[in-house]
Design an enzyme around this catalytic site. Structure first.
Site, PDB file in Angstrom:
ATOM      1  N   GLY A 158     -17.652  83.774 116.677  1.00 56.13           N
ATOM      2  CA  GLY A 158     -16.564  84.550 116.076  1.00 56.13           C
ATOM      3  C   GLY A 158     -17.097  85.883 115.579  1.00 56.13           C
ATOM      4  CB  ILE A 160     -20.188  85.763 111.033  1.00 54.45           C
ATOM      5  CG1 ILE A 160     -19.328  86.352 109.904  1.00 54.45           C
ATOM      6  CG2 ILE A 160     -21.638  85.600 110.586  1.00 54.45           C
ATOM      7  CD1 ILE A 160     -19.134  85.445 108.698  1.00 54.45           C
ATOM      8  N   PRO A 183     -14.345  78.891 126.129  1.00 48.21           N
ATOM      9  CG  PRO A 183     -14.695  78.743 128.421  1.00 48.21           C
ATOM     10  CD  PRO A 183     -13.878  78.160 127.306  1.00 48.21           C
ATOM     11  NE  ARG A 241     -17.035  77.663 103.122  1.00 42.69           N
ATOM     12  CZ  ARG A 241     -17.185  78.985 103.102  1.00 42.69           C
ATOM     13  NH1 ARG A 241     -18.330  79.533 103.481  1.00 42.69           N
ATOM     14  NH2 ARG A 241     -16.206  79.770 102.697  1.00 42.69           N
ATOM     15  CG  HIS A 289     -22.342  80.212  99.730  1.00 47.46           C
ATOM     16  ND1 HIS A 289     -21.422  79.199  99.863  1.00 47.46           N
ATOM     17  CD2 HIS A 289     -21.860  81.242 100.500  1.00 47.46           C
ATOM     18  CE1 HIS A 289     -20.437  79.571 100.655  1.00 47.46           C
ATOM     19  NE2 HIS A 289     -20.681  80.832 101.068  1.00 47.46           N
ATOM     20  CB  ILE A 290     -26.842  85.111  98.694  1.00 46.72           C
ATOM     21  CG1 ILE A 290     -28.037  84.756  99.596  1.00 46.72           C
ATOM     22  CG2 ILE A 290     -27.002  84.522  97.301  1.00 46.72           C
ATOM     23  CD1 ILE A 290     -29.332  85.443  99.195  1.00 46.72           C
ATOM     24  N   GLY A 291     -24.605  84.887 101.588  1.00 47.19           N
ATOM     25  CA  GLY A 291     -24.345  85.629 102.826  1.00 47.19           C
ATOM     26  C   GLY A 291     -23.675  86.976 102.617  1.00 47.19           C
ATOM     27  CB  SER A 292     -20.383  87.954 101.539  1.00 48.00           C
ATOM     28  OG  SER A 292     -20.120  87.171 100.386  1.00 48.00           O
TER      29      SER A 292
HETATM   30  P1  NDP Z   1     -14.207  83.561 112.813  1.00 46.85           P
HETATM   31  O1  NDP Z   1     -12.888  82.894 112.701  1.00 46.85           O
HETATM   32  O2  NDP Z   1     -14.293  84.909 113.414  1.00 46.85           O
HETATM   33  O3  NDP Z   1     -15.207  82.614 113.611  1.00 46.85           O
HETATM   34  C1  NDP Z   1     -15.179  81.242 113.450  1.00 46.85           C
HETATM   35  C2  NDP Z   1     -15.716  80.643 114.697  1.00 46.85           C
HETATM   36  O4  NDP Z   1     -15.714  79.211 114.529  1.00 46.85           O
HETATM   37  C3  NDP Z   1     -14.866  80.945 115.927  1.00 46.85           C
HETATM   38  O5  NDP Z   1     -15.665  81.575 116.881  1.00 46.85           O
HETATM   39  C4  NDP Z   1     -14.469  79.568 116.416  1.00 46.85           C
HETATM   40  O6  NDP Z   1     -14.568  79.474 117.804  1.00 46.85           O
HETATM   41  C5  NDP Z   1     -15.552  78.702 115.817  1.00 46.85           C
HETATM   42  N1  NDP Z   1     -15.168  77.313 115.918  1.00 46.85           N
HETATM   43  C6  NDP Z   1     -13.996  76.747 115.602  1.00 46.85           C
HETATM   44  N2  NDP Z   1     -14.018  75.452 115.974  1.00 46.85           N
HETATM   45  C7  NDP Z   1     -15.225  75.232 116.535  1.00 46.85           C
HETATM   46  C8  NDP Z   1     -15.852  74.111 117.093  1.00 46.85           C
HETATM   47  N3  NDP Z   1     -15.225  72.934 117.163  1.00 46.85           N
HETATM   48  N4  NDP Z   1     -17.123  74.236 117.562  1.00 46.85           N
HETATM   49  C9  NDP Z   1     -17.758  75.413 117.464  1.00 46.85           C
HETATM   50  N5  NDP Z   1     -17.205  76.512 116.965  1.00 46.85           N
HETATM   51  C10 NDP Z   1     -15.954  76.416 116.492  1.00 46.85           C
HETATM   52  O7  NDP Z   1     -14.811  83.548 111.339  1.00 46.85           O
HETATM   53  P2  NDP Z   1     -16.017  84.415 110.745  1.00 46.85           P
HETATM   54  O8  NDP Z   1     -17.036  84.620 111.795  1.00 46.85           O
HETATM   55  O9  NDP Z   1     -15.478  85.573 110.043  1.00 46.85           O
HETATM   56  O10 NDP Z   1     -16.561  83.386 109.638  1.00 46.85           O
HETATM   57  C11 NDP Z   1     -17.047  82.119 110.050  1.00 46.85           C
HETATM   58  C12 NDP Z   1     -17.349  81.244 108.855  1.00 46.85           C
HETATM   59  O11 NDP Z   1     -18.511  81.701 108.186  1.00 46.85           O
HETATM   60  C13 NDP Z   1     -16.284  81.234 107.753  1.00 46.85           C
HETATM   61  O12 NDP Z   1     -15.243  80.328 108.068  1.00 46.85           O
HETATM   62  C14 NDP Z   1     -17.070  80.815 106.536  1.00 46.85           C
HETATM   63  O13 NDP Z   1     -17.021  79.412 106.410  1.00 46.85           O
HETATM   64  C15 NDP Z   1     -18.494  81.234 106.862  1.00 46.85           C
HETATM   65  N6  NDP Z   1     -18.968  82.328 106.008  1.00 46.85           N
HETATM   66  C16 NDP Z   1     -20.076  82.121 105.223  1.00 46.85           C
HETATM   67  C17 NDP Z   1     -20.589  83.144 104.464  1.00 46.85           C
HETATM   68  C18 NDP Z   1     -21.779  82.935 103.609  1.00 46.85           C
HETATM   69  O14 NDP Z   1     -21.864  83.542 102.550  1.00 46.85           O
HETATM   70  N7  NDP Z   1     -22.732  82.130 104.030  1.00 46.85           N
HETATM   71  C19 NDP Z   1     -19.959  84.470 104.418  1.00 46.85           C
HETATM   72  C20 NDP Z   1     -18.811  84.578 105.288  1.00 46.85           C
HETATM   73  C21 NDP Z   1     -18.353  83.534 106.051  1.00 46.85           C
HETATM   74  P3  NDP Z   1     -13.224  79.377 118.698  1.00 46.85           P
HETATM   75  O15 NDP Z   1     -12.557  80.704 118.537  1.00 46.85           O
HETATM   76  O16 NDP Z   1     -13.746  79.078 120.037  1.00 46.85           O
HETATM   77  O17 NDP Z   1     -12.420  78.261 118.090  1.00 46.85           O
HETATM   78  C1  DGY Z   2     -16.727  83.373 102.690  1.00 47.97           C
HETATM   79  O1  DGY Z   2     -16.163  84.462 102.542  1.00 47.97           O
HETATM   80  O2  DGY Z   2     -16.190  82.416 103.244  1.00 47.97           O
HETATM   81  C2  DGY Z   2     -18.143  83.252 102.211  1.00 47.97           C
HETATM   82  O3  DGY Z   2     -18.622  81.976 102.222  1.00 47.97           O
HETATM   83  C3  DGY Z   2     -18.451  83.992 100.968  1.00 47.97           C
HETATM   84  O4  DGY Z   2     -18.349  85.340 101.197  1.00 47.97           O
END
Ligand code: NDP
Ligand code: DGY
Length: 324
Positions: A158, A160, A183, A241, A289-292
């Site tokens: 997605g 990230i 895909p 997560r 949990h400091i990603g952002s």
């Molecule tokens: P997006 O919605 O852009 O990406 C999420 C991805 O998850 C999509 O590519 C989706 O793929 C994929 N996904 C869904 N179902 C499945 C599956 N069964 N198997 C594999 N992949 C799957 O979200 P972001 O990239 O913006 O954020 C992703 C996550 O990162 C957030 O939901 C959050 O939980 C986490 N996060 C953590 C942070 C931190 O501080 N550590 C900071 C920000 C976010 P598809 O489109 O093919 O379904």
């Molecule tokens: C999110 O936004 O989901 C992160 O985990 C914190 O920024």
């Protein structure tokens, strides 16, 4: 009529300013660095029209009932949505705002930092300097694994996931694999990434990076079977997560040398208790949990969350509204 909003934590001042300067908006806030206790959340949300919450607040039927029928909008200071009972929220016609895109760069950057920390053993090596373990330059000491000519598997290509791949490519990665619900040729083209089943991604990757959303389908996805398929020399990184990973299975894989190392920015629970077995392992780097967590990103997230909330309250299009 004034709209009342409840903000569940102290947030960057720029975000709060947007709310407090909005006309007709009465702000009540749990003004603390620590999470709002459940009882205070239930009391604070009562009668509110808007709720600005965090990923650490479980917004379920009990909270929605406590809020009452006047609750129009929930704005979360996160892109992750797994803390929200979305079916129940949808049923009640409540709008949801969230903060995609603005945290993608910071989170991707942290994912790369964590990957490098784990594969090149940075915390362990730095500790050796402090403890006197550094006696001389030794050819076989503190060696790890590099990205050059490697295969990187991304679980969830997605926003990230793509930003991570974009940052890793210049390190000389030879091949990108990815998995997800299907895909995504347009997203994958930039990296020549190949869509593969999860098992194949585990078997062929030198580095696995988890960047998917937590959903019923992804919960516990990285389990015993997954780690057993990974190479002994491979490194596992999770910035999505904690619940995507079965932590007992990860512990066994790391302790038994089934995989080389792991880097986790997210765990179950959060915070991870200081006596958790994973913290006894040298080959596991854990961050809180400091990603952002850059000043600029958190400020931008707060402003966006505030704007989402106000737009929702006014019945206007939100800058980032979730389609329910
Ligand atoms: P997006 O919605 O852009 O990406 C999420 C991805 O998850 C999509 O590519 C989706 O793929 C994929 N996904 C869904 N179902 C499945 C599956 N069964 N198997 C594999 N992949 C799957 O979200 P972001 O990239 O913006 O954020 C992703 C996550 O990162 C957030 O939901 C959050 O939980 C986490 N996060 C953590 C942070 C931190 O501080 N550590 C900071 C920000 C976010 P598809 O489109 O093919 O379904
Ligand atoms: C999110 O936004 O989901 C992160 O985990 C914190 O920024």
């Amino acid at each position: 009529m004034a709209m009342s909003v409840f903000v569940t934590r102290r947030i960057p001042a720029e975000g709060l300013r947007v709310l407090s300067q909005a006309s007709g908006c009465r702000v009540q806030q749990w003004d603390s660095e620590e999470p709002v206790p459940r009882a205070e959340l239930l009391a604070g949300v009562a009668g509110a029209h808007g709720l600005l919450c965090l990923l650490s607040d479980r917004i379920d039927r009990e909270v929605l009932d406590a809020a009452g029928p006047g609750l129009k909008v929930i704005s979360t200071l996160s892109v992750g949505l797994d803390h929200l009972a979305l079916d129940e929220i949808k049923k009640r016609g409540i709008r949801v705002g969230y903060t995609p895109d603005v945290l993608t760069d910071a989170t991707a950057e942290l994912s790369v930092a964590l990957l490098l920390s784990a594969c090149r053993r940075l915390p362990e090596a730095a500790q050796q300097v402090r403890s006197g373990g550094w006696t001389t330059w030794k050819p076989l000491w503190m060696c790890g694994y590099g990205l050059s000519d490697s295969t990187v598997g991304i679980i969830g290509l997605g926003r990230i996931g793509q930003a991570v791949a974009r940052r890793l490519k210049p390190f000389g990665v030879r091949r990108f694999l990815y998995t997800g619900s299907g895909p995504k040729p347009e997203s994958a083209a930039e990296f020549g990434a190949e869509f593969v089943p999860l098992a194949r991604l585990a078997e062929e990757s030198d580095f696995v990076v988890v960047t998917c959303a937590l959903t019923p389908a992804t919960q516990g996805m990285c389990n015993k079977d997954f780690f057993a398929r990974m190479k002994k020399t491979s490194v596992f990184v999770n910035t999505s997560r904690g619940a995507v990973v079965n932590q007992e299975d990860l512990y066994e894989a790391l302790a038994q040398g089934q995989i080389a190392a792991a880097g986790l920015d997210v765990t179950t629970p959060e915070p991870l208790p200081t006596d958790h077995p994973l913290l006894s392992l040298q080959n596991c780097v854990i961050l809180p949990h400091i990603g952002s967590a850059t000043y600029a990103t958190r400020s931008t997230m707060a402003v966006l969350a505030a704007r989402n909330l106000l737009a929702g309250l006014r019945g206007e299009p939100m800058p980032h509204e979730l389609t329910l």
